[in-house]
Write a protein that holds these residues in place. Structure first.
Motif, short mmCIF file in Angstrom:
data_model
loop_
_atom_site.label_atom_id
_atom_site.label_comp_id
_atom_site.label_asym_id
_atom_site.label_seq_id
_atom_site.Cartn_x
_atom_site.Cartn_y
_atom_site.Cartn_z
N ARG A 232 0.85 -1.15 -0.09
CA ARG A 232 0.14 -0.08 -0.17
C ARG A 232 0.91 1.32 -0.03
O ARG A 232 1.94 1.19 0.61
CB ARG A 232 -0.76 0.13 1.29
N ARG A 256 -4.36 1.08 -7.66
CA ARG A 256 -5.17 0.09 -6.38
C ARG A 256 -4.59 0.22 -5.39
O ARG A 256 -4.91 0.31 -4.15
CB ARG A 256 -5.34 -1.23 -7.10
N LYS A 257 -3.13 0.40 -5.49
CA LYS A 257 -2.40 0.35 -3.94
C LYS A 257 -2.27 1.64 -3.29
O LYS A 257 -2.15 1.68 -2.02
CB LYS A 257 -0.85 -0.19 -4.38
N ARG A 259 -3.81 4.27 -1.58
CA ARG A 259 -5.06 4.54 -0.75
C ARG A 259 -5.05 6.14 -0.24
O ARG A 259 -4.05 6.71 0.47
CB ARG A 259 -5.16 3.77 0.29
N ASN A 285 -5.34 -6.72 4.96
CA ASN A 285 -6.32 -7.48 3.99
C ASN A 285 -5.77 -6.52 2.71
O ASN A 285 -5.54 -5.28 2.66
CB ASN A 285 -7.51 -7.02 4.31
N PRO A 287 -6.11 -4.32 -0.85
CA PRO A 287 -7.16 -3.41 -1.21
C PRO A 287 -8.26 -3.61 -1.89
O PRO A 287 -8.24 -4.78 -2.45
CB PRO A 287 -6.15 -2.07 -1.76
N PRO A 288 -9.49 -3.05 -1.89
CA PRO A 288 -10.53 -3.33 -2.74
C PRO A 288 -10.12 -3.23 -4.15
O PRO A 288 -9.24 -2.86 -4.65
CB PRO A 288 -11.62 -2.13 -2.58
N PRO A 289 -10.75 -4.22 -5.05
CA PRO A 289 -10.69 -4.38 -6.41
C PRO A 289 -10.91 -2.76 -7.12
O PRO A 289 -11.60 -1.86 -6.61
CB PRO A 289 -11.79 -5.23 -6.93
N GLY A 292 -9.71 2.60 -7.44
CA GLY A 292 -9.91 3.48 -6.30
C GLY A 292 -10.17 5.14 -6.73
O GLY A 292 -10.14 5.77 -5.86
N ASN A 296 -15.48 5.95 -6.05
CA ASN A 296 -14.55 5.71 -4.64
C ASN A 296 -14.05 6.72 -4.09
O ASN A 296 -13.93 6.70 -2.78
CB ASN A 296 -13.71 4.43 -4.88
#
Length: 342
Positions: A232, A256-257, A259, A285, A287-289, A292, A296
């Motif tokens: 992340r 995606r990484k 955030r 966990n 990240p969400p698919p 982002g 989102n």
């Protein structure tokens, strides 16, 4: 009369007799001692030689589970001489076999040296050196690196809740200068915020300042996020928006990484996944698919997260709820072994 001079005195037959030592005291006539006279009084200036292989006994470290863990980890000045291992989770753990990021490298400089937080798992140090080496090719002179972890990880005396297992690093959004900063400058210089203005007022313009932000910033973050070791990267929502607009190609997987999170408008926070060989290390966990971006990100850029529902009354300071510091017993048991290792 001037100051008294120290005169070397070598005992001889003609010299005045040296009084013998009292019982239990070292005799002034012991061989190997150099005798000096101060105002006519013979004084020994060399202690008895320490026997070969002698080591002074170290005080025994007493660990109490109810004691704040930061009271132990925050004051250890060196790494645990153990096999490199990230133990526990990012906000509840410690670090064995930590490696130090050197203060200076060809394309990086470590900041806030007085904190002694330029330590990490060897995998993190390897990542930072690789990113720093690639920075000039992206148009970025070099990295200014903020906090990593303490020598043995664990909760910090101040600042971060995470950064405990040697896999987190703060990289300033300020480019390394052409010269080497002095120790004083590394303590006093502030990183540059990318914000255009305040975020906590209704209808705020929640974008990066185009006078400060550039595509070079975006290229640097993209390079960091593209590393397979990275799990992340935390940035301010305004920066996430700028990155979404920056990437024009179809290769948006790296986004995606990245955030959105509170703060992080003057640095970006890199977090590596647990390296192999780190038994007991707990990954976050995934990240969400998706990238982002778009819907989102809408919440983060609205008034809701930033503008307080009930503004504080004038002249009244908002209440600050202090959290109880994490106790040593809350950390994995192996962290006590890390503290005791010498």
């Amino acid at each position: 009369m001037g100051a008294l001079a120290l005169v070397t005195f070598v005992p001889a037959a003609a010299a005045a007799p040296i009084p013998s030592a009292k019982p239990g005291q070292l005799s002034l006539t012991d061989p190997g001692l150099t005798i000096q006279k101060v105002a006519g009084v013979p004084v020994p200036v060399q202690k008895r030689a320490v026997p070969e292989g002698y080591q002074a006994a170290k005080p025994r470290l007493v660990l109490r589970g109810n004691q704040p863990a930061k009271d132990y980890f925050g004051y250890v000045d060196g790494p645990a001489p153990l096999k490199a291992r990230a133990i526990g989770s990012y906000a509840k753990g410690c670090l064995a076999g930590g490696a130090m990021l050197p203060t200076d490298g060809p394309t990086w400089q470590a900041m806030r040296l007085s904190r002694n937080r330029n330590w990490g798992h060897p995998e993190l140090i390897s990542f930072l050196k690789a990113l720093a080496a690639d920075a000039p090719g992206l148009g970025w002179n070099g990295l200014l690196v903020g906090d990593l972890a303490q020598p043995r990880g664990g909760p910090m005396v101040s600042g971060h809740a995470s950064h405990q297992i040697g896999l987190d690093a703060d990289i300033w959004l300020t480019e390394m200068p052409q010269r080497r900063l002095t120790p004083e400058e590394r303590e006093q210089i502030s990183a540059i915020s990318m914000l255009k203005g305040r975020l906590d007022v209704k209808g705020a313009d929640r974008r990066v300042d185009p006078k400060k932000w550039s595509n070079t910033h975006a290229r640097l973050i993209r390079r960091a996020a593209s590393d397979k070791r990275v799990a992340r990267i935390f940035v301010n929502p305004t920066i996430k928006k700028a990155l979404c607009e920056f990437e024009k190609s179809r290769d948006r997987a790296w986004l995606r990484k990245v955030r959105p999170w509170w703060g992080h408008h003057y640095h970006f926070h890199v977090r590596l996944a647990c390296p192999s060989g780190s038994g007991g290390c707990k990954n976050q966990n995934p990240p969400p698919p998706g990238d982002g971006c778009g819907k989102n990100l809408t919440y983060w850029l609205s008034d809701k997260p930033w503008v307080p529902k009930t503004p504080p009354k004038k002249g009244k300071k908002p209440k600050v709820v202090k959290k109880r510091p994490m106790a040593l017993a809350a950390l994995p048991q192996a962290c006590q072994t890390v503290l005791k290792a010498n």
